[in-house]
Design an enzyme around this catalytic site. Sequence first.
Site, PDB file in Angstrom:
ATOM      1  N   TYR A 147     -66.013  52.030  61.127  1.00 27.11           N
ATOM      2  CA  TYR A 147     -64.999  52.650  60.273  1.00 27.11           C
ATOM      3  C   TYR A 147     -65.402  54.063  59.863  1.00 27.11           C
ATOM      4  CZ  TYR A 147     -61.986  53.514  56.249  1.00 27.11           C
ATOM      5  OH  TYR A 147     -61.092  54.076  55.364  1.00 27.11           O
ATOM      6  N   LYS A 154     -63.334  57.741  60.566  1.00 30.51           N
ATOM      7  CA  LYS A 154     -62.807  58.623  59.526  1.00 30.51           C
ATOM      8  C   LYS A 154     -63.541  59.962  59.490  1.00 30.51           C
ATOM      9  CE  LYS A 154     -59.422  56.307  57.586  1.00 30.51           C
ATOM     10  NZ  LYS A 154     -58.035  56.815  57.544  1.00 30.51           N
TER      11      LYS A 154
END
Length: 245
Positions: A163, A167
């Site tokens: 993750y 990002k």
Amino acid sequence: MKIALITGANKGIGFETAKQLLENGYFVFIGSRDIDNGESAVEQLKKAGFAHTEAIQLDVTDAGSVEKAKSAVRSKTDVLDVLINNAGINGGMPQAALEAPVESFQKVLDTNLYGVIRMTQTFMDLLRKSEEPRIVNVSSSGCSLTLHSDPDWIYYSHKAAVYTASKAAMNMYTINLAYELRDTPFKVNAVCPGFVATDFNNHRGTGTVEEGGKRIAKYAMIGQDGPTGKFISEEYNPETGETPW
């Protein structure tokens, strides 16, 4: 009336952001991968007294779906004032750098990075027709390279290789996008809603969706004196919001 499109807006922070914009007089397209969920969200908003909203089927990982969504928006308007790239997935847990399969990275990047790129490039011509176009890429202070390198940071031990990589890459795209649009009326920022309790984190967050939605909506509505090309987390930095990349 200004017009906004929010991806992944049928629930959570996206839904609350839509509500915040509707309260400020915007027309809001609710992007939802499942159109039934989108229609349900619109029904909730209309029951709450917000008439200027419509659901659109939108899967940011599917180029065909993104093009169809653009056609749906264009059938209603030639101008888009706000694009909020909110749709995202976390990739599940655990996410060890040495063990997470490449396929996990590919799946998460397809939504969190490539989805943002697909949406931005596809809707750019409509955004360029706005007098004050705004792009908000929903990010997280938990994806800051600087903070994750600081042993004294409160979330230093909360690593999630998949993750955070997605990002961080999206943040870099935001920097480049803002740079390319620097001599235009565009304002482009990566904005963290805070550690908000939603389905995304199994409601482990410490903040509310109202707080998160307000933070996102704020940067969708900023004036021409507002920032661009910044990483904003008002939870991390309540004074100015500016956060280290």
